[in-house]
Write a protein that holds these residues in place. Structure first.
Motif, PDB file in Angstrom:
ATOM      1  N   ARG A 160      -1.347   7.125   0.398  1.00  0.00           N
ATOM      2  CA  ARG A 160      -2.755   7.504   0.262  1.00  0.00           C
ATOM      3  C   ARG A 160      -3.541   6.512  -0.584  1.00  0.00           C
ATOM      4  O   ARG A 160      -4.633   6.814  -1.021  1.00  0.00           O
ATOM      5  CB  ARG A 160      -2.836   8.897  -0.373  1.00  0.00           C
ATOM      6  N   MET A 161      -2.939   5.394  -0.852  1.00  0.00           N
ATOM      7  CA  MET A 161      -3.634   4.446  -1.710  1.00  0.00           C
ATOM      8  C   MET A 161      -3.483   3.008  -1.212  1.00  0.00           C
ATOM      9  O   MET A 161      -2.380   2.461  -1.247  1.00  0.00           O
ATOM     10  CB  MET A 161      -3.087   4.581  -3.132  1.00  0.00           C
ATOM     11  N   PRO A 162      -4.585   2.423  -0.760  1.00  0.00           N
ATOM     12  CA  PRO A 162      -4.473   1.031  -0.326  1.00  0.00           C
ATOM     13  C   PRO A 162      -4.168   0.110  -1.511  1.00  0.00           C
ATOM     14  O   PRO A 162      -4.374   0.495  -2.674  1.00  0.00           O
ATOM     15  CB  PRO A 162      -5.852   0.723   0.272  1.00  0.00           C
ATOM     16  N   ARG A 218      -5.562  -2.456  -2.842  1.00  0.00           N
ATOM     17  CA  ARG A 218      -6.677  -2.764  -3.754  1.00  0.00           C
ATOM     18  C   ARG A 218      -6.900  -1.642  -4.754  1.00  0.00           C
ATOM     19  O   ARG A 218      -7.122  -1.862  -5.941  1.00  0.00           O
ATOM     20  CB  ARG A 218      -7.925  -2.958  -2.902  1.00  0.00           C
ATOM     21  N   LYS A 219      -6.800  -0.420  -4.254  1.00  0.00           N
ATOM     22  CA  LYS A 219      -6.997   0.762  -5.109  1.00  0.00           C
ATOM     23  C   LYS A 219      -5.850   0.838  -6.133  1.00  0.00           C
ATOM     24  O   LYS A 219      -6.066   1.183  -7.295  1.00  0.00           O
ATOM     25  CB  LYS A 219      -7.017   2.008  -4.203  1.00  0.00           C
ATOM     26  N   ARG A 220      -4.643   0.516  -5.650  1.00  0.00           N
ATOM     27  CA  ARG A 220      -3.479   0.544  -6.556  1.00  0.00           C
ATOM     28  C   ARG A 220      -3.657  -0.452  -7.693  1.00  0.00           C
ATOM     29  O   ARG A 220      -3.362  -0.169  -8.846  1.00  0.00           O
ATOM     30  CB  ARG A 220      -2.192   0.196  -5.791  1.00  0.00           C
ATOM     31  N   PRO A 260       0.849  -1.205   0.000  1.00  0.00           N
ATOM     32  CA  PRO A 260       0.000   0.000   0.000  1.00  0.00           C
ATOM     33  C   PRO A 260       0.878   1.246   0.000  1.00  0.00           C
ATOM     34  O   PRO A 260       1.996   1.206   0.504  1.00  0.00           O
ATOM     35  CB  PRO A 260      -0.783  -0.128   1.303  1.00  0.00           C
ATOM     36  N   LYS A 261       0.391   2.293  -0.599  1.00  0.00           N
ATOM     37  CA  LYS A 261       1.150   3.549  -0.541  1.00  0.00           C
ATOM     38  C   LYS A 261       0.429   4.496   0.397  1.00  0.00           C
ATOM     39  O   LYS A 261      -0.731   4.236   0.768  1.00  0.00           O
ATOM     40  CB  LYS A 261       1.265   4.135  -1.947  1.00  0.00           C
ATOM     41  N   GLU A 317      -6.499  -1.655  -8.796  1.00  0.00           N
ATOM     42  CA  GLU A 317      -7.596  -1.198  -9.653  1.00  0.00           C
ATOM     43  C   GLU A 317      -7.102  -0.146 -10.641  1.00  0.00           C
ATOM     44  O   GLU A 317      -7.390  -0.200 -11.840  1.00  0.00           O
ATOM     45  CB  GLU A 317      -8.702  -0.613  -8.780  1.00  0.00           C
ATOM     46  N   LYS A 318      -6.282   0.771 -10.133  1.00  0.00           N
ATOM     47  CA  LYS A 318      -5.746   1.833 -10.988  1.00  0.00           C
ATOM     48  C   LYS A 318      -4.829   1.238 -12.057  1.00  0.00           C
ATOM     49  O   LYS A 318      -4.842   1.654 -13.221  1.00  0.00           O
ATOM     50  CB  LYS A 318      -4.973   2.837 -10.122  1.00  0.00           C
ATOM     51  N   GLU A 324      -2.677  -7.204   0.562  1.00  0.00           N
ATOM     52  CA  GLU A 324      -1.879  -6.056   0.987  1.00  0.00           C
ATOM     53  C   GLU A 324      -0.654  -6.582   1.724  1.00  0.00           C
ATOM     54  O   GLU A 324      -0.785  -7.417   2.621  1.00  0.00           O
ATOM     55  CB  GLU A 324      -2.727  -5.174   1.897  1.00  0.00           C
TER      56      GLU A 324
END
Lengths: 225, 561
Positions: free
Chosen positions: B51-53, B55-57, B48-49, B59-60, B91
């Motif tokens: 500001r970005m978990p 899963r979001k990473r 995870p980064k 997805e992006k 994660e």
């Protein structure tokens, strides 16, 4: 019994293309990898030009062999890329409209269209692919060893009097009736090729060919600007 | 030679992959999902980064990366549904013990996983030693620990052919414990302890009052150069901290280089990658693993599409350089330049993974082209020049580019060439010195002009310094060493599916460089060198990852080979 096929043989230089083999040699030599190498190779091509001029109306094989020595040690990659570039950017623009017309006419008459050229296969193959009007191509091939040109042409070398013998072999292989076939040539060395077919035609002939064409009562075509 | 069906080998098997956001990992993931939908579940470990978990990473990544094009085209609006059924984002971070995986998820992974592919790695040639050790060495150790805790999972570790360092010749597919290229006494655990202690000492030194004073002076100099207020305490503190951080990073890079050179590795990357192999070899009795060593991974030949490339990788900067006015590349003619397209490496990874699961794996798989379809460095130089020529003649921005630069071909030369970077730099230095020493009695206009010339010569000198640094990094691979990597293991078995056959003789290098690789670099990588953003990918159907579905929890018997 089925009727044998007929063919139309076209000499590229002078009949289909306005540029000769020396222009191609100069282009390739002048675009070698190193700057000094370019000057040397171009110089070599320039030295062979008078030989080509002197032998132009007889046997050009020697001149063609000499001109191709300028590519000795050039990489196959570079020769292939430059040849394609030359065919696309320069040679395609030098295709003569009258030459195209002759091809069209021969096609209508049902001939198999064969192109003979002194130029290298690496130049003529992409050109023929782009033009898409020829069924067969006969041209010169460079010898390569370990990815580099040796400067030698592979036998048989197109450009000399060998075309006469070659045309008979070709006819045998493809079951072509030479008596019904046509041939178009423009230079002295094309004499034997023209005399091998039933319908020869001299196009913008040089002095040697013009004289022979007149003696043999062959038709002469003069392209107009 | 046995016949292997890749589809059969992966059917209902569960695989965890690390480093899936990297160039290699991403292509492998897409290839797997596209060609082997029979695979059980693919667990994608993502860090995870701020500001970005994770899963979001993920997805992006799927929504914007061109690498996923084949999947978008195949599944369209149903891609989310398909991915939700096949992929589970985990994660975690390989730099953390236990890989930082949620303890609730851990037992399921330990029980279900059949294969772990460790693609994660820091691929910069000379990074901060701390980062390189953390990701490449300790990360591998953590992955090893995790594997030991798993019921039956096997590990495919991605390394590099260049762990061989400066050991020349034909490099066999062998694993050597505590290997060092020059044969000197090397023991990985001792080296790791030593590095740890040295890092601690260097940090301590960096924080000493004497060094803090130096950082403050540097910060002050920068503030003055930028014409800011030196009395501003906050600014001073920030700039000092930055100077301290930069100085520490430089020290760490120097320390890493010193250690690498000491044992015969050309850079920190190959040094730490080799250490990672040694870490794994020490656990050979407890772990079932294989190492896959790719050579220089470059643009895709065919998959996910022709020319796909990502980021600042391997020979991209060199190719970029050869498209400029820089001409004389120091190379040794005839030296192999072992390029391997990324899709071939992914085929290799898939084969090695399948063989591991079938218990017929070789300990090492080298993945290159130099053994049976060798490309020499001088040929590569000629091909790059021709590719730039083709582009510049057709699409050069100015007449200068179209007419002159297109014909300004790069040439292979010796490092001591008259027009070498060093010699040009000396000339530029001379010009600067001369122009700055113009007598005062000269007219003002002339003095201004010479000042301008001197500034230009300074600029050239700066650019040459950058080029020099770049060439120093690459010299071991293009000039100093001669490697031929034996890659027999990947061809040992017959592969049923044509899409996975590893046959490098099928690569036509001229086509690859002129039609695939350099155009790919121009599209995806060169904009990055120029500070621009490469073309963005927008799938026809906007992608959204559906909420996670419960994963299969049953314990399966190991599938038959």
């Amino acid at each position: 019994m089925t009727e044998r096929k007929s063919a139309a043989f076209f000499r590229a230089e002078g009949v289909i293309l306005s540029r000769g083999v020396m222009a191609a040699s100069a282009y390739l030599a002048g675009n070698a990898q190193r700057l000094g190498e370019r000057a040397l190779r171009l110089g070599f091509v320039a030295l062979t030009a008078p030989v080509h001029g002197l032998l132009g109306q007889n046997d050009r094989t020697l001149a063609t062999r000499l001109a191709n020595l300028a590519f000795r040690n050039m990489t196959e990659d570079r020769i292939a890329e430059l040849s394609e570039e030359y065919a696309r950017d320069i040679l395609e623009d030098s295709v003569l409209d009258q030459g195209r017309e002759l091809v069209k006419r021969s096609r209508k008459q049902g001939h198999r269209i064969v192109l003979l050229s002194d130029n290298l296969a690496s130049i003529m193959e992409p050109l023929c692919e782009r033009l898409g009007i020829f069924d067969d191509l006969v041209c010169n091939r460079l010898e390569f060893r370990d990815g580099r040109a040796t400067g030698k042409l592979l036998d048989p070398v197109v450009g000399g009097h060998g075309s006469g013998r070659w045309i008979r072999d070709y006819a045998d292989q493809h079951d072509i009736d030479l008596g019904r076939s046509v041939a178009y040539g423009g230079h002295g060395p094309d004499l034997l090729m023209l005399s091998a077919v039933g319908n020869p035609c001299a196009v913008n002939p040089d002095y040697t060919l013009r004289r022979s064409a007149r003696e043999a009562d062959w038709p002469i075509v003069e392209y107009r600007e | 030679m046995s016949k292997i069906s890749i589809r059969q080998a992966y059917r209902d098997r569960h695989v965890l992959v690390t480093g899936a956001s990297g160039f290699l990992g991403k292509v492998w993931l897409v290839m797997m999902l596209d060609h082997i939908p029979e695979v059980g579940r693919i667990y994608v470990l993502i860090r995870p980064k701020a500001r970005m978990p994770a899963r979001k990473r993920f997805e992006k990544m799927v929504a914007t990366s061109p690498a996923f094009k084949p999947l978008h085209e195949k599944y369209g609006p149903k891609l989310g549904e398909f991915l939700a059924s096949k992929v589970e984002v985990v994660e975690g971070d390989i730099g953390t013990p236990g890989l930082g995986i949620d303890p609730e998820l851990l037992p399921r992974l330990q029980r279900d996983l059949d294969l772990v592919i460790n693609c994660a790695g820091l691929v910069d040639f000379d990074p901060d030693l701390r980062d390189a050790v953390l990701t490449n060495v300790l990360g591998t150790r953590n992955v090893g620990d995790f594997l030991e805790s798993c019921d039956h999972a096997k590990l495919l570790h991605i390394s590099t052919c260049y762990v061989t360092g400066t050991r020349n010749g034909t490099i066999a597919e062998t694993l050597l414990p505590n290997f060092s290229p020059d044969g000197s006494d090397f023991e990985v655990d001792r080296e790791l302890d030593d590095i740890e202690q040295t890092i601690a000492k260097l940090i301590e030194k960096n924080q000493s009052p004497k060094h803090m004073e130096r950082h403050r002076k540097k910060a002050l100099k920068k503030i003055r150069e930028r014409k800011l207020d030196p009395e501003n305490a906050t600014l001073m503190r920030t700039m000092t901290r930055r100077a301290q951080r930069d100085a520490l990073k430089d020290t760490m890079i120097k320390e890493g280089q010193r250690r690498s050179y000491k044992y015969g590795w050309p850079n920190i990357y190959t040094f730490t990658k080799s250490m990672a192999e040694s870490v794994l070899i020490k656990r050979a009795d407890k772990l079932k693993f294989a190492v896959l060593r790719p050579a220089i991974v470059e643009s895709a030949l065919n998959y996910p599409f022709q020319g796909w490339n990502q980021g600042f990788n391997t020979c991209g900067p060199l190719s970029y350089l050869l498209g400029s006015w820089f001409r004389h590349l120091p190379v040794r003619n005839g030296n192999p330049f072992d390029i391997i397209p990324v899709d071939y490496v992914c085929r290799g990874m898939t084969i090695a993974g399948a063989e591991l699961m079938l218990d017929i794996a070789s300990p090492v798989y080298q993945c290159g082209s130099s053994d049976i379809n060798q490309l020499t460095i001088d040929r590569a130089c000629d091909l790059v020049a021709l590719a730039h020529r083709r582009h510049l003649r057709e699409r050069g921005k100015s007449t200068m580019e179209r007419v002159l630069l297109s014909r300004w071909d790069a040439v292979p030369s010796e490092p001591e060439h008259l027009l070498s970077v060093e010699n040009i730099r000396k000339a530029a230095k001379g010009v600067t010195k001369l122009m700055r020493k113009v007598p005062r009695k000269w007219p003002k206009g002339m003095r201004e002009q010479t000042d301008k010339w001197a500034d230009k010569a300074e600029d050239v000198k700066d650019k040459l310094n950058t080029i020099d640094r770049l060439l120093t990094l690459y010299l071991p691979f293009i000039h100093d060493n001669y490697f031929v990597f034996e890659c027999a293991a990947l061809r040992r078995n017959q592969i049923e599916e044509a899409a996975f056959v590893f046959d490098t003789t099928a690569i036509d290098w001229r086509h690859y460089w002129l039609d695939v690789h350099v155009p790919g670099l121009r599209k995806w990588c060169f904009p990055l060198f120029e500070g621009k953003t490469p073309e963005k990918y927008q799938p026809d159907h906007p992608f959204k990852l559906p909420p996670p579905t419960p994963a299969p929890a049953e314990i399966r018997p190991a599938a038959e080979a």
